[in-house]
Scaffold this motif. Structure first.
Motif, PDB file in Angstrom:
ATOM      1  N   GLU A 143     -11.839  65.514 -10.367  1.00 27.83           N
ATOM      2  CA  GLU A 143     -11.495  65.162 -12.038  1.00 27.83           C
ATOM      3  C   GLU A 143     -12.057  66.494 -12.628  1.00 27.83           C
ATOM      4  O   GLU A 143     -11.432  66.936 -13.743  1.00 27.83           O
ATOM      5  CB  GLU A 143     -12.815  64.313 -12.409  1.00 27.83           C
ATOM      6  N   GLU A 144     -12.866  67.348 -12.137  1.00 31.98           N
ATOM      7  CA  GLU A 144     -13.518  68.663 -13.109  1.00 31.98           C
ATOM      8  C   GLU A 144     -12.301  69.684 -12.993  1.00 31.98           C
ATOM      9  O   GLU A 144     -12.450  70.773 -13.524  1.00 31.98           O
ATOM     10  CB  GLU A 144     -14.799  69.171 -12.262  1.00 31.98           C
ATOM     11  N   ARG A 255      -8.452  72.507 -25.922  1.00 32.97           N
ATOM     12  CA  ARG A 255      -8.399  71.055 -25.872  1.00 32.97           C
ATOM     13  C   ARG A 255      -7.972  70.572 -27.465  1.00 32.97           C
ATOM     14  O   ARG A 255      -8.084  71.392 -28.388  1.00 32.97           O
ATOM     15  CB  ARG A 255      -9.839  70.846 -25.948  1.00 32.97           C
ATOM     16  N   PHE A 293      -4.689  66.878 -19.225  1.00 29.38           N
ATOM     17  CA  PHE A 293      -5.530  65.676 -19.062  1.00 29.38           C
ATOM     18  C   PHE A 293      -5.158  65.088 -20.513  1.00 29.38           C
ATOM     19  O   PHE A 293      -5.321  65.781 -21.616  1.00 29.38           O
ATOM     20  CB  PHE A 293      -7.220  65.925 -18.936  1.00 29.38           C
ATOM     21  N   THR A 326     -11.299  64.178 -19.536  1.00 24.25           N
ATOM     22  CA  THR A 326     -11.411  63.343 -18.297  1.00 24.25           C
ATOM     23  C   THR A 326      -9.657  62.949 -17.856  1.00 24.25           C
ATOM     24  O   THR A 326      -9.241  62.911 -18.684  1.00 24.25           O
ATOM     25  CB  THR A 326     -12.385  62.128 -18.218  1.00 24.25           C
TER      26      THR A 326
HETATM   27  N1  LIG Z   1     -15.372  62.652 -18.311  1.00 22.13           N
HETATM   28  C1  LIG Z   1     -16.792  63.368 -18.662  1.00 22.13           C
HETATM   29  C2  LIG Z   1     -16.439  64.608 -18.862  1.00 22.13           C
HETATM   30  C3  LIG Z   1     -16.415  65.597 -17.495  1.00 22.13           C
HETATM   31  C4  LIG Z   1     -15.937  67.066 -17.376  1.00 22.13           C
HETATM   32  O1  LIG Z   1     -16.994  67.789 -17.784  1.00 22.13           O
HETATM   33  N2  LIG Z   1     -14.902  67.266 -17.493  1.00 22.13           N
HETATM   34  C5  LIG Z   1     -14.307  68.446 -17.554  1.00 22.13           C
HETATM   35  C6  LIG Z   1     -13.033  68.412 -17.260  1.00 22.13           C
HETATM   36  C7  LIG Z   1     -12.143  70.014 -17.256  1.00 22.13           C
HETATM   37  C8  LIG Z   1     -10.936  69.816 -16.757  1.00 22.13           C
HETATM   38  N3  LIG Z   1     -10.288  71.045 -16.590  1.00 22.13           N
HETATM   39  C9  LIG Z   1     -14.461  69.068 -18.993  1.00 22.13           C
HETATM   40  O2  LIG Z   1     -14.889  70.194 -19.108  1.00 22.13           O
HETATM   41  O3  LIG Z   1     -14.285  68.097 -19.932  1.00 22.13           O
END
Ligand SMILES: NCCCC(=O)N[C@@H](CCCN)C(=O)O
Length: 420
Positions: A143-144, A255, A293, A326
């Motif tokens: 996920e990360e 983002r 995402f 996420t």
């Molecule tokens: N689901 C809660 C957030 C978890 C998180 O820190 N996810 C990362 C995902 C990065 C994807 N490249 C984030 O930085 O939000």
């Protein structure tokens, strides 16, 4: 029916409490061996072993991805001809570089497994129930970084699920916190070395390109929508002060509140990266992550049920807090689901060493089990409360229709406007 549902909810809670030692061992084994995205081999094996040792689960290791798995139970019960209600619980288990489980994904795995085990135990304990039920646990890696759920979506892993549940550790309990769309990019500049003092004019400076790119993005921020974010690092900037760097590398996260705006922010960022190359004479290579995402598509029907169950277990809820991204967002655009957040007994912030300690602390266990209970109880509402599943799906369809309309209006908008 209401009494039966209440009895089943109580059975969920007692089953999860009875399993607390093995659930703690499960989460602790993952916490003690932090593994990065797509490299979660020990965590995968630990979870596969856990469900293999539990009776009644069909376990598929290395399910469509090396470190993903699927454990299914059912369909069980119900009358012939009734359509199966298929609920899914998701486990995350990837850690962060250098700071381990600083986002508590070990507790995501534990709570997902606990909810599934508790739901199955409750269903097996009671009398027959009206509809056939199938329970699936999906181990969703990375996920990360990378987005294992997006890979699994592409491979059809979510196709026959009716609803999906997971929960994420943070500082408070929340049924929903804004999760934005994100796309990451690796930027590589290539120039030419030269002696930085003897004949600098012979060099083409890749570090200059990186610094200019960083500055271009920094000024771009003034013209971004307030909920958009661009943030990054310089991963490589040279080897010695007297050698003009011929290589530099940056990584950025872009983002936006809607995934429909990602093309817009990508184009703006790309212009900044390419301008730095032009100004310095460097070559530039942009490597966008294979998966973007999406923002989370809410389902308030499920959120309200989860909140009701959480409050019955003593949870207090907030609407303030954490706004990352996420890959569950992509899932929520394919299957109705919720991704609530839960308090683990610490005010520490995610992605810090303090949170790593908190997610491995015994104190987190009670909150993790409570969250698992609320998830499983909400699944029981979906299965047994007449009309709930239809309402969940109706809300999902309406949200998808709104999104299609948004997409069309943005395409018209972008078609009319000069691309940035
Ligand atoms: N689901 C809660 C957030 C978890 C998180 O820190 N996810 C990362 C995902 C990065 C994807 N490249 C984030 O930085 O939000």
């Amino acid at each position: 029916m209401a009494e039966k549902l209440q009895a089943l909810k109580q059975q969920v809670c007692s089953s999860i409490d009875e399993a607390k030692d093995k659930l703690h061992r499960l989460g602790d084994a993952i916490w003690r061996l932090p593994e990065l995205a797509y490299e979660e081999r020990q965590a995968h094996d630990t979870l596969v072993r856990f469900f293999t040792q539990e009776k009644g689960w069909t376990v598929e290791a290395h399910y469509k991805l090396e470190t993903a798995f699927r454990a299914t139970w059912g369909p069980v019960g119900g009358a012939d001809g009734e359509s199966v209600v298929h609920v899914g619980f998701l486990c995350e288990y990837d850690a962060l570089p250098a700071i381990g489980h600083a986002c508590g994904h070990n507790l995501i795995a534990e709570s997902g497994a606990a909810a599934a085990v508790g739901l199955k135990a409750a269903l097996e304990s009671g009398e027959a129930w009206p509809v056939p039920v199938k329970v699936t646990v999906l181990g969703t890696p990375a996920e990360e970084d990378g987005g294992g759920k997006v890979d699994l979506l592409r491979e059809g892993a979510f196709e026959d699920l009716d609803v999906v549940f997971m929960a994420h550790p943070t500082q408070k309990n929340a049924t929903y916190l804004p999760a934005v769309a994100v796309h990451s990019v690796l930027v590589k500049y290539r120039g030419r070395t030269a002696h930085a003092s003897a004949y600098p004019w012979e060099g083409v400076n890749a570090l200059d390109a990186a610094v200019m790119a960083y500055s271009n993005i920094s000024v771009l921020r003034q013209q971004l929508r307030p909920e958009w974010r661009i943030h990054g690092i310089i991963k490589h900037g040279g080897v010695k002060p007297n050698i003009i760097p011929d290589y530099s590398e940056l990584e950025y996260y872009l983002r936006t509140s809607s995934h429909l705006d990602l093309p817009n922010i990508r184009a703006k960022a790309e212009a900044c990266f390419r301008a730095a190359a032009m100004a310095t004479g460097c070559e530039v290579e942009l490597l966008f992550q294979k998966n973007e995402f999406y923002e989370v598509l809410r389902n308030r029907t499920l959120e309200d049920l989860y909140e009701e169950n959480g409050k019955a277990l003593g949870m207090k809820f907030t609407t303030e807090g954490f706004s990352g991204s996420t890959d569950f967002g992509n899932v929520s655009h394919a299957v109705p689901g919720i991704h609530p957040y839960f308090y683990i007994g610490s005010e520490a912030l995610n992605h810090t060493a303090e949170y790593t300690a908190a997610s491995g602390a015994d104190e987190a266990q009670l909150y993790t089990r409570r969250t698992a209970k609320a998830l499983a109880m909400t699944a029981l509402d979906v299965i047994f409360s007449p009309g709930v599943l239809d309402k969940v799906k109706q809300e999902f369809r309406e949200a998808k229709r709104r999104e299609e309309r948004n997409c069309k209006s943005r395409n018209i908008e972008n078609g009319d406007q000069h691309q940035p």
